[in-house]
Write an enzyme that holds these catalytic residues in place. Structure first.
Site, PDB file in Angstrom:
ATOM      1  N   PHE A  13       2.113  -5.307   4.031  1.00 54.24           N
ATOM      2  CA  PHE A  13       0.991  -5.774   3.207  1.00 54.24           C
ATOM      3  C   PHE A  13       1.503  -6.394   1.891  1.00 54.24           C
ATOM      4  CE2 PHE A  13      -1.866  -3.654  -0.148  1.00 54.24           C
ATOM      5  CZ  PHE A  13      -2.608  -4.798  -0.371  1.00 54.24           C
ATOM      6  N   ILE A  14       2.066  -5.595   1.020  1.00 49.24           N
ATOM      7  CA  ILE A  14       2.521  -6.122  -0.273  1.00 49.24           C
ATOM      8  C   ILE A  14       3.702  -7.068  -0.064  1.00 49.24           C
ATOM      9  CG2 ILE A  14       3.447  -5.512  -2.556  1.00 49.24           C
ATOM     10  CD1 ILE A  14       2.088  -2.725  -2.221  1.00 49.24           C
ATOM     11  N   ASP A  33      12.902  -5.830   7.995  1.00 48.63           N
ATOM     12  CA  ASP A  33      11.725  -5.026   8.325  1.00 48.63           C
ATOM     13  C   ASP A  33      11.876  -4.513   9.752  1.00 48.63           C
ATOM     14  OD1 ASP A  33       8.896  -4.226   8.899  1.00 48.63           O
ATOM     15  OD2 ASP A  33       8.538  -5.176   6.961  1.00 48.63           O
ATOM     16  N   THR A  37       5.081  -0.722  10.503  1.00 48.26           N
ATOM     17  CA  THR A  37       3.692  -1.010  10.087  1.00 48.26           C
ATOM     18  C   THR A  37       3.529  -2.485   9.739  1.00 48.26           C
ATOM     19  OG1 THR A  37       4.202  -0.348   7.811  1.00 48.26           O
ATOM     20  CG2 THR A  37       3.190   1.320   9.215  1.00 48.26           C
ATOM     21  N   GLY A  38       4.628  -3.178   9.517  1.00 46.56           N
ATOM     22  CA  GLY A  38       4.572  -4.613   9.222  1.00 46.56           C
ATOM     23  C   GLY A  38       4.218  -5.408  10.469  1.00 46.56           C
ATOM     24  N   ASP A  63      16.289  -1.408  10.556  1.00 45.06           N
ATOM     25  CA  ASP A  63      15.894  -0.226   9.786  1.00 45.06           C
ATOM     26  C   ASP A  63      16.694  -0.195   8.476  1.00 45.06           C
ATOM     27  OD1 ASP A  63      15.662   2.539   8.901  1.00 45.06           O
ATOM     28  OD2 ASP A  63      14.930   2.986  10.918  1.00 45.06           O
ATOM     29  N   TYR A 151       5.823  12.537  -0.083  1.00 48.25           N
ATOM     30  CA  TYR A 151       5.860  11.102  -0.408  1.00 48.25           C
ATOM     31  C   TYR A 151       6.198  10.912  -1.882  1.00 48.25           C
ATOM     32  CZ  TYR A 151       4.061   6.477  -1.625  1.00 48.25           C
ATOM     33  OH  TYR A 151       3.931   5.193  -2.116  1.00 48.25           O
ATOM     34  N   LYS A 155       9.592   9.279  -3.638  1.00 46.24           N
ATOM     35  CA  LYS A 155       9.575   8.140  -4.573  1.00 46.24           C
ATOM     36  C   LYS A 155      10.319   8.503  -5.862  1.00 46.24           C
ATOM     37  CE  LYS A 155       7.366   4.840  -2.395  1.00 46.24           C
ATOM     38  NZ  LYS A 155       8.090   3.627  -1.991  1.00 46.24           N
ATOM     39  N   VAL A 181      -2.920  -0.139  -4.555  1.00 49.51           N
ATOM     40  CA  VAL A 181      -2.933  -1.577  -4.301  1.00 49.51           C
ATOM     41  C   VAL A 181      -3.894  -1.879  -3.143  1.00 49.51           C
ATOM     42  CG1 VAL A 181      -1.462  -3.592  -3.948  1.00 49.51           C
ATOM     43  CG2 VAL A 181      -0.472  -1.486  -4.901  1.00 49.51           C
TER      44      VAL A 181
HETATM   45  P1  NAD Z   1       3.144  -1.434   4.424  1.00 48.93           P
HETATM   46  O1  NAD Z   1       3.182  -0.312   5.422  1.00 48.93           O
HETATM   47  O2  NAD Z   1       2.266  -2.580   4.724  1.00 48.93           O
HETATM   48  O3  NAD Z   1       4.618  -1.955   4.145  1.00 48.93           O
HETATM   49  C1  NAD Z   1       5.784  -1.217   4.414  1.00 48.93           C
HETATM   50  C2  NAD Z   1       6.731  -2.143   5.187  1.00 48.93           C
HETATM   51  O4  NAD Z   1       7.985  -1.460   5.360  1.00 48.93           O
HETATM   52  C3  NAD Z   1       6.207  -2.480   6.585  1.00 48.93           C
HETATM   53  O5  NAD Z   1       6.391  -3.853   6.834  1.00 48.93           O
HETATM   54  C4  NAD Z   1       7.071  -1.634   7.514  1.00 48.93           C
HETATM   55  O6  NAD Z   1       7.208  -2.198   8.794  1.00 48.93           O
HETATM   56  C5  NAD Z   1       8.365  -1.585   6.726  1.00 48.93           C
HETATM   57  N1  NAD Z   1       9.193  -0.416   7.045  1.00 48.93           N
HETATM   58  C6  NAD Z   1       8.786   0.876   7.122  1.00 48.93           C
HETATM   59  N2  NAD Z   1       9.841   1.653   7.454  1.00 48.93           N
HETATM   60  C7  NAD Z   1      10.914   0.837   7.560  1.00 48.93           C
HETATM   61  C8  NAD Z   1      12.281   1.056   7.877  1.00 48.93           C
HETATM   62  N3  NAD Z   1      12.758   2.275   8.159  1.00 48.93           N
HETATM   63  N4  NAD Z   1      13.119  -0.006   7.910  1.00 48.93           N
HETATM   64  C9  NAD Z   1      12.647  -1.254   7.641  1.00 48.93           C
HETATM   65  N5  NAD Z   1      11.355  -1.520   7.347  1.00 48.93           N
HETATM   66  C10 NAD Z   1      10.503  -0.479   7.299  1.00 48.93           C
HETATM   67  O7  NAD Z   1       2.769  -0.747   3.035  1.00 48.93           O
HETATM   68  P2  NAD Z   1       2.509  -1.385   1.598  1.00 48.93           P
HETATM   69  O8  NAD Z   1       1.217  -0.848   1.138  1.00 48.93           O
HETATM   70  O9  NAD Z   1       2.767  -2.852   1.620  1.00 48.93           O
HETATM   71  O10 NAD Z   1       3.647  -0.646   0.745  1.00 48.93           O
HETATM   72  C11 NAD Z   1       4.839  -1.306   0.333  1.00 48.93           C
HETATM   73  C12 NAD Z   1       5.576  -0.387  -0.634  1.00 48.93           C
HETATM   74  O11 NAD Z   1       4.776  -0.173  -1.806  1.00 48.93           O
HETATM   75  C13 NAD Z   1       5.881   0.998  -0.088  1.00 48.93           C
HETATM   76  O12 NAD Z   1       7.157   1.394  -0.586  1.00 48.93           O
HETATM   77  C14 NAD Z   1       4.813   1.877  -0.698  1.00 48.93           C
HETATM   78  O13 NAD Z   1       5.217   3.234  -0.807  1.00 48.93           O
HETATM   79  C15 NAD Z   1       4.676   1.232  -2.052  1.00 48.93           C
HETATM   80  N6  NAD Z   1       3.391   1.506  -2.696  1.00 48.93           N
HETATM   81  C16 NAD Z   1       2.230   1.061  -2.115  1.00 48.93           C
HETATM   82  C17 NAD Z   1       1.037   1.322  -2.740  1.00 48.93           C
HETATM   83  C18 NAD Z   1      -0.279   0.898  -2.134  1.00 48.93           C
HETATM   84  O14 NAD Z   1      -1.325   1.271  -2.701  1.00 48.93           O
HETATM   85  N7  NAD Z   1      -0.297   0.136  -1.043  1.00 48.93           N
HETATM   86  C19 NAD Z   1       1.013   1.991  -3.968  1.00 48.93           C
HETATM   87  C20 NAD Z   1       2.212   2.469  -4.497  1.00 48.93           C
HETATM   88  C21 NAD Z   1       3.411   2.182  -3.862  1.00 48.93           C
HETATM   89  C1  UD1 Z   2      -2.114   5.238  -2.100  1.00 49.79           C
HETATM   90  C2  UD1 Z   2      -1.068   4.537  -1.247  1.00 49.79           C
HETATM   91  C3  UD1 Z   2       0.301   5.058  -1.611  1.00 49.79           C
HETATM   92  C4  UD1 Z   2       0.493   4.932  -3.104  1.00 49.79           C
HETATM   93  C5  UD1 Z   2      -0.607   5.643  -3.862  1.00 49.79           C
HETATM   94  C6  UD1 Z   2      -0.550   5.446  -5.358  1.00 49.79           C
HETATM   95  C7  UD1 Z   2      -1.609   3.764   0.994  1.00 49.79           C
HETATM   96  C8  UD1 Z   2      -1.832   4.139   2.409  1.00 49.79           C
HETATM   97  N1  UD1 Z   2      -1.331   4.772   0.165  1.00 49.79           N
HETATM   98  O1  UD1 Z   2      -2.150   6.640  -1.794  1.00 49.79           O
HETATM   99  O2  UD1 Z   2       1.288   4.288  -0.940  1.00 49.79           O
HETATM  100  O3  UD1 Z   2       1.748   5.399  -3.495  1.00 49.79           O
HETATM  101  O4  UD1 Z   2      -1.855   5.069  -3.452  1.00 49.79           O
HETATM  102  O5  UD1 Z   2      -1.619   6.160  -5.927  1.00 49.79           O
HETATM  103  O6  UD1 Z   2      -1.647   2.616   0.641  1.00 49.79           O
HETATM  104  N2  UD1 Z   2      -9.703   8.566   1.640  1.00 49.79           N
HETATM  105  C9  UD1 Z   2     -10.986   8.747   2.169  1.00 49.79           C
HETATM  106  N3  UD1 Z   2     -11.281   8.108   3.336  1.00 49.79           N
HETATM  107  C10 UD1 Z   2     -10.399   7.322   4.010  1.00 49.79           C
HETATM  108  C11 UD1 Z   2      -9.108   7.131   3.441  1.00 49.79           C
HETATM  109  C12 UD1 Z   2      -8.799   7.768   2.263  1.00 49.79           C
HETATM  110  O7  UD1 Z   2     -11.795   9.475   1.611  1.00 49.79           O
HETATM  111  O8  UD1 Z   2     -10.751   6.771   5.063  1.00 49.79           O
HETATM  112  C13 UD1 Z   2      -9.394   9.206   0.351  1.00 49.79           C
HETATM  113  C14 UD1 Z   2      -8.075   9.949   0.321  1.00 49.79           C
HETATM  114  O9  UD1 Z   2      -8.180  11.275   0.790  1.00 49.79           O
HETATM  115  C15 UD1 Z   2      -7.744   9.874  -1.171  1.00 49.79           C
HETATM  116  C16 UD1 Z   2      -8.315   8.511  -1.590  1.00 49.79           C
HETATM  117  O10 UD1 Z   2      -9.273   8.164  -0.595  1.00 49.79           O
HETATM  118  O11 UD1 Z   2      -8.403  10.882  -1.874  1.00 49.79           O
HETATM  119  C17 UD1 Z   2      -7.259   7.424  -1.629  1.00 49.79           C
HETATM  120  O12 UD1 Z   2      -6.515   7.492  -0.422  1.00 49.79           O
HETATM  121  P1  UD1 Z   2      -5.445   6.368  -0.034  1.00 49.79           P
HETATM  122  O13 UD1 Z   2      -6.063   5.044  -0.034  1.00 49.79           O
HETATM  123  O14 UD1 Z   2      -4.734   6.831   1.188  1.00 49.79           O
HETATM  124  O15 UD1 Z   2      -4.529   6.378  -1.333  1.00 49.79           O
HETATM  125  P2  UD1 Z   2      -3.540   7.418  -1.998  1.00 49.79           P
HETATM  126  O16 UD1 Z   2      -3.406   8.668  -1.207  1.00 49.79           O
HETATM  127  O17 UD1 Z   2      -3.936   7.494  -3.410  1.00 49.79           O
END
Ligand code: NAD
Ligand code: UD1
Length: 322
Positions: A13-14, A33, A37-38, A63, A151, A155, A181
């Site tokens: 995603f990001i 990648d 999940t990508g 990986d 998790y 981090k 995000v």
């Molecule tokens: P995402 O699942 O869409 O992206 C993760 C990517 O990493 C995917 O493309 C997946 O295929 C790849 N990946 C996973 N394991 C791997 C491995 N062992 N080797 C190579 N590739 C691998 O998730 P995202 O939301 O885009 O998150 C990207 C990063 O940002 C993550 O590190 C996540 O922890 C961090 N992050 C996300 C959020 C959020 O709200 N989405 C918030 C804080 C931090």
């Molecule tokens: C998310 C990110 C994580 C990041 C963190 C930073 C994802 C999957 N997780 O985690 O990578 O580090 O923000 O704060 O992107 N919930 C519901 N219903 C649903 C799904 C979730 O009620 O269908 C609730 C969850 O229990 C939680 C809140 O919504 O209380 C947010 O959940 P989620 O979007 O998974 O985010 P975080 O756990 O905060």
């Protein structure tokens, strides 16, 4: 960046938005990648940009924990944006060993190979999850971390790995603590997916939503284009040593408020299924983004109404390229 940049997790995603932005700025990009999940289609726009000839794109399937793959991927790179991880808090509660192996172990290998390759800059996707339930909001980087899940622990440990290399003068590290995000290409496909993607896809399909807990838990939701801008600034700014920076908007919204907006936008009343709160969940979060403003010259520009509108558009009409 003028040279080659490696984006681990670049098909996610990001990551895929970061790849697009780097290509648009004229930088050559390599993606590593494992497509766990990508998705291939997240890179469709990137291939189209590369075909226009301004900058090159290479994709390596593998990986981040694999030494040989990671070494090949880092070779010749000036900078590494390390996003590959298991991103779900809930998933880490169920599989702590697997989460730590990819998220922390993957960072150990990525930093090691970055140093071997002579990469100058390493940008880590960290998380506000490291703060746990902070006593005071907004949360500044001076707040002591108190991880509540494997998790979050992975981090925090990853930040330590980056700081060790930077302290040894081996690279410059920027640990960006993303808040929650959301945006186009966030995969709603599993119970572990981000809440906004879950709610929007349920609304688009006319299906029920699940709320874990009372729905009054809040998050600082930050739009993906703003996060990409923070990552580009982290790559470009003159920095040394280690920087640890919040990437959030400074505003918090609870899940029931999100649902109201989703219902208004979709024109549908959604059936709400209530489940117990999930283990490892934090209750509230809101960023103090002052340090990022100061260090990166960055602040979030896209408010929740505009960000949700663009994301809804994507969920209902396909990729708008946002
Ligand atoms: P995402 O699942 O869409 O992206 C993760 C990517 O990493 C995917 O493309 C997946 O295929 C790849 N990946 C996973 N394991 C791997 C491995 N062992 N080797 C190579 N590739 C691998 O998730 P995202 O939301 O885009 O998150 C990207 C990063 O940002 C993550 O590190 C996540 O922890 C961090 N992050 C996300 C959020 C959020 O709200 N989405 C918030 C804080 C931090
Ligand atoms: C998310 C990110 C994580 C990041 C963190 C930073 C994802 C999957 N997780 O985690 O990578 O580090 O923000 O704060 O992107 N919930 C519901 N219903 C649903 C799904 C979730 O009620 O269908 C609730 C969850 O229990 C939680 C809140 O919504 O209380 C947010 O959940 P989620 O979007 O998974 O985010 P975080 O756990 O905060």
């Amino acid at each position: 960046m003028d040279g080659l940049t490696l984006v681990t997790g670049g098909a996610g995603f990001i990551g895929s938005h970061v790849v697009d932005a780097l290509l648009m700025s004229g930088s050559d990009v390599r993606v590593l990648d494992d497509f766990s999940t990508g998705k291939e289609e997240n890179l469709d726009g990137a291939w189209a940009l590369a075909a226009q000839g301004g900058a090159g794109l290479q994709v390596i399937e593998g990986d981040v924990r694999d030494e040989v793959r990671m070494r090949d991927a880092a070779d010749g790179c000036e900078a590494i944006v390390h996003l590959a991880a298991v991103p779900s808090v809930a998933q880490s509660m169920e599989d702590p060993v697997g989460c730590d192996s990819v998220t922390h172990g993957g960072t150990v290998n990525a930093v090691r190979q970055a140093v071997e390759a002579g990469a100058e800059r390493f940008v880590l996707a960290s998380s506000c999850a490291v703060y746990g339930d902070a006593a005071e909001l907004p949360i500044a980087e001076t707040t002591s971390p108190r991880p509540l899940s494997p998790y979050a622990g992975a981090k925090l440990a990853s930040e330590g790995v980056c700081a060790d290399a930077a302290d040894a003068g081996q690279l410059t590290a920027v640990c960006l603590r993303f808040f929650n995000v959301y945006g186009p290409r966030q995969d709603p496909g599993s119970a572990y997916s981000g809440v906004i993607s879950r709610f929007l896809s349920a609304a688009a399909a006319g299906e029920p939503v699940t709320i874990y807990g009372d729905g009054r838990q809040s998050r600082d939701f930050v739009y993906v284009a703003d996060v990409v801008a923070a990552i580009l600034a982290a790559l470009q700014r003159a920095l040394t040593g280690t920087s640890v920076l919040n990437v959030g908007t400074g505003r918090q919204t609870d899940l029931l408020q999100i649902l109201d907006v989703v219902e208004e936008r979709s024109g549908r009343k959604l059936e709400r299924r209530l489940e117990p709160a999930r283990e490892g969940d934090i209750r509230d979060s809101r960023a103090d983004a002052g340090r990022s403003r100061w260090v990166l010259g960055w602040e979030a520009e896209i408010g929740l109404p505009a960000g949700l509108a663009a994301t809804w558009e994507w969920f209902t009409a396909g990729d708008s390229g946002a």
